[in-house]
Design a protein around this motif. Sequence first.
Motif, PDB file in Angstrom:
ATOM      1  N   LYS A  20       6.313  22.052  -6.175  1.00 21.66           N
ATOM      2  CA  LYS A  20       6.651  21.068  -7.245  1.00 21.66           C
ATOM      3  C   LYS A  20       7.430  21.709  -8.345  1.00 21.66           C
ATOM      4  N   TYR A  21       7.130  22.628  -8.767  1.00 21.75           N
ATOM      5  CA  TYR A  21       7.680  23.662  -9.801  1.00 21.75           C
ATOM      6  C   TYR A  21       8.319  24.777  -9.818  1.00 21.75           C
ATOM      7  N   ALA A  22       8.303  25.381  -8.576  1.00 21.76           N
ATOM      8  CA  ALA A  22       9.178  26.584  -8.361  1.00 21.76           C
ATOM      9  C   ALA A  22      10.458  26.701  -8.867  1.00 21.76           C
ATOM     10  N   PRO A  23      10.945  27.909  -9.378  1.00 24.32           N
ATOM     11  CA  PRO A  23      10.203  29.059  -9.743  1.00 24.32           C
ATOM     12  C   PRO A  23       9.205  28.907 -10.711  1.00 24.32           C
ATOM     13  N   ILE A  24       8.033  29.150 -10.739  1.00 26.05           N
ATOM     14  CA  ILE A  24       7.024  29.135 -11.843  1.00 26.05           C
ATOM     15  C   ILE A  24       6.177  30.431 -11.881  1.00 26.05           C
ATOM     16  N   SER A  25       5.824  30.672 -13.088  1.00 24.72           N
ATOM     17  CA  SER A  25       5.093  31.673 -13.470  1.00 24.72           C
ATOM     18  C   SER A  25       3.636  31.660 -13.278  1.00 24.72           C
ATOM     19  N   THR A  26       2.990  32.947 -13.247  1.00 28.32           N
ATOM     20  CA  THR A  26       1.573  32.764 -13.116  1.00 28.32           C
ATOM     21  C   THR A  26       0.827  31.944 -14.036  1.00 28.32           C
ATOM     22  N   ASN A  27       1.265  32.102 -15.416  1.00 31.93           N
ATOM     23  CA  ASN A  27       0.477  31.199 -16.495  1.00 31.93           C
ATOM     24  C   ASN A  27       0.912  29.791 -16.296  1.00 31.93           C
ATOM     25  N   GLU A  28       2.187  29.487 -15.895  1.00 31.19           N
ATOM     26  CA  GLU A  28       2.420  28.151 -15.645  1.00 31.19           C
ATOM     27  C   GLU A  28       1.418  27.503 -14.501  1.00 31.19           C
ATOM     28  N   ILE A  29       1.263  28.475 -13.271  1.00 32.64           N
ATOM     29  CA  ILE A  29       0.619  27.869 -12.419  1.00 32.64           C
ATOM     30  C   ILE A  29      -1.016  27.627 -12.962  1.00 32.64           C
ATOM     31  N   THR A  30      -1.626  28.595 -13.629  1.00 32.11           N
ATOM     32  CA  THR A  30      -3.044  28.708 -14.056  1.00 32.11           C
ATOM     33  C   THR A  30      -3.012  27.546 -14.975  1.00 32.11           C
ATOM     34  N   GLU A  31      -2.070  27.336 -15.963  1.00 31.60           N
ATOM     35  CA  GLU A  31      -2.142  26.260 -16.844  1.00 31.60           C
ATOM     36  C   GLU A  31      -2.245  24.761 -16.317  1.00 31.60           C
ATOM     37  N   LYS A  61       9.283  40.058 -10.775  1.00 33.94           N
ATOM     38  CA  LYS A  61       8.817  40.292 -12.109  1.00 33.94           C
ATOM     39  C   LYS A  61       9.940  40.010 -12.967  1.00 33.94           C
ATOM     40  N   GLN A  62       9.735  39.276 -14.116  1.00 38.18           N
ATOM     41  CA  GLN A  62      10.591  38.969 -14.964  1.00 38.18           C
ATOM     42  C   GLN A  62      10.170  39.250 -16.467  1.00 38.18           C
ATOM     43  N   SER A  63      10.573  40.325 -16.820  1.00 34.31           N
ATOM     44  CA  SER A  63       9.883  41.063 -18.129  1.00 34.31           C
ATOM     45  C   SER A  63       8.486  41.295 -17.921  1.00 34.31           C
ATOM     46  N   ARG A  64       7.605  40.692 -18.475  1.00 34.52           N
ATOM     47  CA  ARG A  64       6.130  40.786 -18.458  1.00 34.52           C
ATOM     48  C   ARG A  64       5.485  39.977 -17.454  1.00 34.52           C
ATOM     49  N   MET A  65       6.125  38.986 -16.915  1.00 38.02           N
ATOM     50  CA  MET A  65       5.352  38.123 -16.172  1.00 38.02           C
ATOM     51  C   MET A  65       5.898  37.907 -14.770  1.00 38.02           C
ATOM     52  N   PHE A  66       5.114  37.598 -13.729  1.00 39.90           N
ATOM     53  CA  PHE A  66       5.457  37.318 -12.311  1.00 39.90           C
ATOM     54  C   PHE A  66       6.100  35.730 -12.265  1.00 39.90           C
ATOM     55  N   VAL A  67       7.063  35.660 -11.544  1.00 34.96           N
ATOM     56  CA  VAL A  67       7.404  34.185 -11.229  1.00 34.96           C
ATOM     57  C   VAL A  67       7.490  34.152  -9.691  1.00 34.96           C
ATOM     58  N   TYR A  68       6.683  32.963  -9.219  1.00 32.17           N
ATOM     59  CA  TYR A  68       6.619  32.859  -7.791  1.00 32.17           C
ATOM     60  C   TYR A  68       7.611  31.749  -7.195  1.00 32.17           C
ATOM     61  N   THR A  69       7.975  32.119  -5.835  1.00 25.50           N
ATOM     62  CA  THR A  69       8.977  31.196  -5.161  1.00 25.50           C
ATOM     63  C   THR A  69       8.053  30.904  -3.721  1.00 25.50           C
ATOM     64  N   PRO A  70       8.101  29.733  -3.108  1.00 22.97           N
ATOM     65  CA  PRO A  70       7.481  29.511  -2.031  1.00 22.97           C
ATOM     66  C   PRO A  70       8.623  30.044  -0.699  1.00 22.97           C
ATOM     67  N   LEU A  71       8.019  30.698   0.292  1.00 20.35           N
ATOM     68  CA  LEU A  71       8.718  31.129   1.294  1.00 20.35           C
ATOM     69  C   LEU A  71       8.635  30.105   2.388  1.00 20.35           C
ATOM     70  N   ILE A  72       7.791  29.170   2.311  1.00 30.15           N
ATOM     71  CA  ILE A  72       7.781  28.150   3.436  1.00 30.15           C
ATOM     72  C   ILE A  72       8.017  26.815   2.588  1.00 30.15           C
ATOM     73  N   LYS A  73       8.581  25.928   3.528  1.00 23.16           N
ATOM     74  CA  LYS A  73       9.074  24.661   2.740  1.00 23.16           C
ATOM     75  C   LYS A  73       7.780  23.858   2.989  1.00 23.16           C
ATOM     76  N   GLU A  74       7.547  22.905   2.025  1.00 24.95           N
ATOM     77  CA  GLU A  74       6.392  21.864   2.100  1.00 24.95           C
ATOM     78  C   GLU A  74       6.515  20.983   3.230  1.00 24.95           C
ATOM     79  N   GLN A  75       7.605  20.309   3.584  1.00 23.02           N
ATOM     80  CA  GLN A  75       7.764  19.649   4.824  1.00 23.02           C
ATOM     81  C   GLN A  75       7.482  20.137   6.087  1.00 23.02           C
ATOM     82  N   GLU A  76       7.805  21.587   6.052  1.00 22.18           N
ATOM     83  CA  GLU A  76       7.651  22.496   7.378  1.00 22.18           C
ATOM     84  C   GLU A  76       6.029  22.596   7.478  1.00 22.18           C
TER      85      GLU A  76
END
Length: 128
Positions: A20-31, A61-76
């Motif tokens: 839903k929110y990619a690209p998204i950081s670890t902190n945002e996912i956790t929040e 890695k973007q400065s001091r945080m990790f940003v995640y992107t899905p490698l598989i599509k949700e519909q797939e």
Amino acid sequence: MKALPQISEAEFEVMKVIWKYAPISTNEITERLTKTTTWSPKTIQTLIKRLVTKGALSYEKQSRMFVYTPLIKEQEYLGQENHSFLARYYDGDITAMFSAFIEDDKLSKTEIETLRTLLRKGTRHRRD
């Protein structure tokens, strides 16, 4: 179709946020997940690491945080899960599945009408 990684129910909850929110950081996912689950931040980080290991996520890695992107599509992924469910419980027979839902009154009139509409669309696209 390529084989997609097997994802647990907990990992799937993490994936829903990332899709839903990619690209998204670890902190945002956790929040986001601490608002809807009882999981600790450490548990969420463990689930994210598992998804990376399974090949479901990539990160940068973007400065001091990790940003995640899905490698598989949700519909797939959902399509694979639907096929797996159908094969496991109805021997791959979609007609048997719908019959069971209709006979047990598990589908509302609105849902049945939506299915009719989808079937009409499908028959227009497929002239076998």
